[in-house]
Design a protein around this motif. Structure first.
Motif, PDB file in Angstrom:
ATOM      1  N   SER A  93       0.845  -1.189   0.000  1.00 47.78           N
ATOM      2  CA  SER A  93       0.000   0.000   0.000  1.00 47.78           C
ATOM      3  C   SER A  93       0.878   1.236   0.000  1.00 47.78           C
ATOM      4  O   SER A  93       2.062   1.186   0.356  1.00 47.78           O
ATOM      5  N   THR A  97      -1.836   5.905   2.977  1.00 47.88           N
ATOM      6  CA  THR A  97      -3.013   5.183   3.455  1.00 47.88           C
ATOM      7  C   THR A  97      -2.825   4.715   4.889  1.00 47.88           C
ATOM      8  O   THR A  97      -3.706   4.880   5.738  1.00 47.88           O
ATOM      9  N   GLU A 147      -8.276  -0.765  -0.366  1.00 48.30           N
ATOM     10  CA  GLU A 147      -7.325   0.245   0.102  1.00 48.30           C
ATOM     11  C   GLU A 147      -5.881  -0.132  -0.216  1.00 48.30           C
ATOM     12  O   GLU A 147      -4.985   0.700  -0.096  1.00 48.30           O
ATOM     13  N   PHE A 148      -5.645  -1.379  -0.629  1.00 51.20           N
ATOM     14  CA  PHE A 148      -4.287  -1.868  -0.818  1.00 51.20           C
ATOM     15  C   PHE A 148      -4.033  -2.151  -2.295  1.00 51.20           C
ATOM     16  O   PHE A 148      -4.933  -2.555  -3.038  1.00 51.20           O
ATOM     17  N   ASP A 149      -2.780  -1.952  -2.712  1.00 53.92           N
ATOM     18  CA  ASP A 149      -2.373  -2.308  -4.070  1.00 53.92           C
ATOM     19  C   ASP A 149      -2.244  -3.824  -4.217  1.00 53.92           C
ATOM     20  O   ASP A 149      -2.439  -4.371  -5.301  1.00 53.92           O
ATOM     21  N   TYR A 151      -3.102  -7.441  -1.788  1.00 49.60           N
ATOM     22  CA  TYR A 151      -3.683  -7.958  -0.542  1.00 49.60           C
ATOM     23  C   TYR A 151      -3.777  -9.474  -0.657  1.00 49.60           C
ATOM     24  O   TYR A 151      -4.594 -10.006  -1.392  1.00 49.60           O
ATOM     25  N   PRO A 179       5.732   2.876  -2.362  1.00 49.64           N
ATOM     26  CA  PRO A 179       4.814   2.062  -1.555  1.00 49.64           C
ATOM     27  C   PRO A 179       5.578   1.107  -0.637  1.00 49.64           C
ATOM     28  O   PRO A 179       6.714   0.725  -0.922  1.00 49.64           O
TER      29      PRO A 179
END
Length: 696
Positions: A93, A97, A147-149, A151, A179
């Motif tokens: 992420s 965030t 919300e995460f690139d 997961y 990130p």
């Protein structure tokens, strides 16, 4: 070893060292043939961090070039072994965030708990059993998969770790725009946070709380609920004995409370229990004989209960005949049922403790308070705050509705009378920023006066219109449109006068340095390292020599957003420089000179007879190398006449003897190739000359 850090990477190196300083007190430096590493360990040896800078991070890097007799040898051994193998959970992420998520927790929070599931990630503050429930705020935050690139929840688990070192890494990650990746397995196993860049790599290895030592559980809530029971029972014991000394009533309550006492305090030593019973009995007798008044006895026993509340047996000797509501009785049953579940497997110890406390008299119902005083006060205060908020919101909404209704009526009345608010104001059609598109100020504005001044400059520079509206950015003395894909500008606009281009002693070009434009997102901007070793110069689009009013104006022309890769010898340093000087000389002929400069990517016919647009890209950010460059110039005389010149030059070595007129082209050809409209507020019929030729 010897190394040279380029100007753009000095800040990255400084921020990296600053991050390590927040984690440990000492930094270990390990130079190698292809890289150099900086490592540190915190005082508790629960966190290890290292940052490795590769060879391409430096403009010059050599290892082992010292003579043997000149070198001072010193070796410090530091071994850390870790691997991602087995870490089935992975999160990637942006640091922003996670930083925003942690803003919901106190800054002094030491540990935080992370729980990963298939559909969401939970963060909550870690609270052990030593905390008092009424003085502790429990916070939990949920983050969705979106919300995460990246997961990956390979194993649903809950881990607890220290927050200080993680905050340091996130601050570093956010400052450089890279990130962060998080890998972990289960509680008690280490977690790994990594940052990866072409020039360097950072790792943070953290220990997590072992589940065997984790005191944060459901039982902690039960223990905290029992604490107020202990405090209240001690204060009411002596009073209840004065009110009713009936032995029959005492015996009835004894049987129901024996099991609770045994389960709750079975680990207490026998000697301590006996001492507490004696101390409690003597204290109550003294308080009974000291004063016959019920109120004074209650106050005295409240003071004594503060001293005796830590003794488990004293908390179990209150006797009274009052009854509690059903909802509170359910709470009592749930609390003590959970405590009963925590009984030891040893039945013999339970029997011994039961025999020791057989004579103790307990009324379970009066042992449970209605609610702690602090909790009642907090609830009352919360209700008052909620009522005030609702009242203020109602007043605000009512005022907004009344204002809107009255404004609509006034507007309709003015419309009926064929008048308008704007019709009473003198409005002039003045050039300025476009109404649509993206326009940004690349320089910070600190006051309304600066806003007006900047707007006035932009209006003056863009007097004859914007060629395009793609990511327009305004600077102190020029305006550009930035191409995020190619990492160079679409066009750069300047307004030149004779006074602006005159040399001034206080403006020194040698004090300027090439630097990335921080106002552009890191994903879309170029860096100095992109040009290193590429064979191309960082060629100005808005020439530095055109901006000599202030030092700051010239320094802003050295932003890489104003640069494009240009062939050095024969073009940027020669023919292109001649064209820039030619434009400056036009200020001796015209009162105002307006210049638009930019790159072109033109097709070329190849051997198969087809035309292709091919251009090179350089650096890790893939900065495009234009095939050609253009300049479109408009000169305005004192009597208002306008002349235009348009040039296109190939990005290749050009003979110095080639006259500039050989590169003049019709302005329309540049507009078609670039997809832009230059000086669209000027009708071509109003131009006196184009490329030195009068219009007839």
């Amino acid at each position: 070893m010897k190394c040279i850090v380029p100007g753009g990477n000095v800040k990255v190196l400084a921020k990296a060292i600053h991050m390590l300083a927040k984690i440990g007190d000492e930094v270990y430096v390990k130079p190698q043939q292809e890289f150099i590493s900086f490592c540190t360990v915190n005082m508790a040896k629960s966190a290890y961090s290292d940052i490795t800078f590769h060879k391409n991070f430096f403009s010059y890097y050599t290892f082992g070039d010292l003579e043997e007799e000149e070198a001072q040898k010193c070796k410090i051994s530091m071994r850390v072994s870790y691997t991602k193998a087995g870490m089935t959970n992975e999160l990637t992420s942006r640091a922003r965030t996670l930083v925003d998520a942690l803003q919901n927790f106190p800054q002094n929070l030491i540990e935080i708990t992370l729980e990963i599931t298939l559909h969401k990630l939970l963060l909550r503050n870690y609270i052990d059993d030593a905390s008092v429930m009424v003085n502790t705020t429990r916070t939990q935050l949920a983050l969705g998969v979106g919300e995460f690139d990246r997961y990956i929840a390979g194993n649903e688990t809950t881990i607890t770790f220290c927050l200080k070192e993680v905050r340091a890494l996130l601050t570093f990650s956010e400052s450089i725009g890279i990130p962060v990746s998080i890998n972990f397995e289960t509680a008690g196993r280490p977690m790994l946070l990594t940052l990866k860049h072409q020039g360097f790599e950072a790792n943070l290895l953290l220990s997590t709380l072992n589940p065997d030592n984790d005191s944060q559980s459901n039982s902690s809530t039960v223990n905290r609920q029992v604490q107020p029971i202990r405090k209240r029972s001690a204060s009411s014991r002596s009073i209840s004995r004065r009110v009713n000394r009936s032995s029959n009533r005492i015996k009835k309550s004894t049987v129901s409370a024996k099991l609770v006492v045994n389960n709750t305090f079975k680990n207490r030593p026998e000697e301590k229990t006996n001492q507490t019973l004696n101390q409690t009995t003597s204290t109550n007798i003294v308080s009974t004989e000291a004063n016959n008044s019920m109120n004074s006895a209650q106050e005295r026993n409240l003071k004594q209960s503060r001293l005796l509340s830590l003794n488990p047996v004293s908390a179990t000797s209150s006797v009274t005949g009052k009854k509690i509501p059903d909802d509170q009785r359910k709470l009592v049953n749930s609390v003590f049922s959970n405590i009963a579940k925590r009984k030891s497997a040893s039945d013999e110890e339970d029997c011994k403790l039961q025999e020791q406390t057989t004579g103790e008299c307990i009324d379970l119902q009066e042992s449970v308070p209605r609610s702690p005083p602090l909790l009642r006060q907090a609830t009352k205060r919360a209700r008052q705050v909620t009522f005030n908020l609702v009242a203020l919101t109602s007043v605000g909404l009512g005022g907004w509705y009344v204002g809107k209704f009255s404004e609509q009526r006034r507007y309709s009345n003015e419309k009926d009378n064929e008048t308008n608010v704007l019709s009473r104001m003198p409005i002039r059609n003045m050039p300025g920023l476009p109404l649509f598109g993206t326009v940004s100020a690349a320089t910070s504005l600190t006051s309304a006066e600066n806003n007006r001044e900047m707007g006035s400059k932009v209006s003056q520079i863009m007097k004859f219109g914007f060629p395009g509206l793609d990511h327009v950015r305004s600077y102190e003395d020029f305006v550009l449109s930035y191409d995020r894909k190619n990492k160079v500008a679409h066009w750069v606009f300047e307004h030149l006068t004779k006074e602006r281009v005159q040399c001034k002693n206080e403006v020194d070009r040698s004090k300027c340095e090439f630097k990335p434009d921080q106002s552009i997102h890191p994903f879309f901007r170029s860096e100095n390292i992109d040009y290193k070793g590429s064979g191309y110069d960082r060629g100005h689009l808005a020439a530095a020599g055109n901006h000599r009013v202030e030092q700051k104006h010239m320094e802003q022309t050295f932003f890489l957003s104003n640069m494009a890769p240009q062939v050095g010898v024969g073009f940027n340093r020669d023919s292109w420089n001649r064209l820039e000087k030619h434009v400056r000389k036009l200020t001796n002929v015209y009162k105002d000179v307006y210049v638009c400069t930019g790159p072109l990517y033109l097709p070329k016919k190849e051997l198969d007879g087809k035309k292709y647009v091919r251009y090179e890209v350089i650096g890790a950010n893939h900065v495009a190398v234009p095939t050609h460059f253009y300049k479109v110039v408009v000169g305005e005389t004192n009597d208002g006449k306008l002349d235009m010149e348009a040039f296109v030059m190939p990005n290749a070595p050009i003979d110095d003897n080639t006259p500039l007129t050989n590169f003049q082209v019709p302005p329309e050809s540049i507009e078609r190739a670039a997809g832009l409209l230059f000086f669209d507020k000027i009708s071509r019929d109003k131009l006196s000359k184009i490329n030195g030729k009068s219009k007839g």
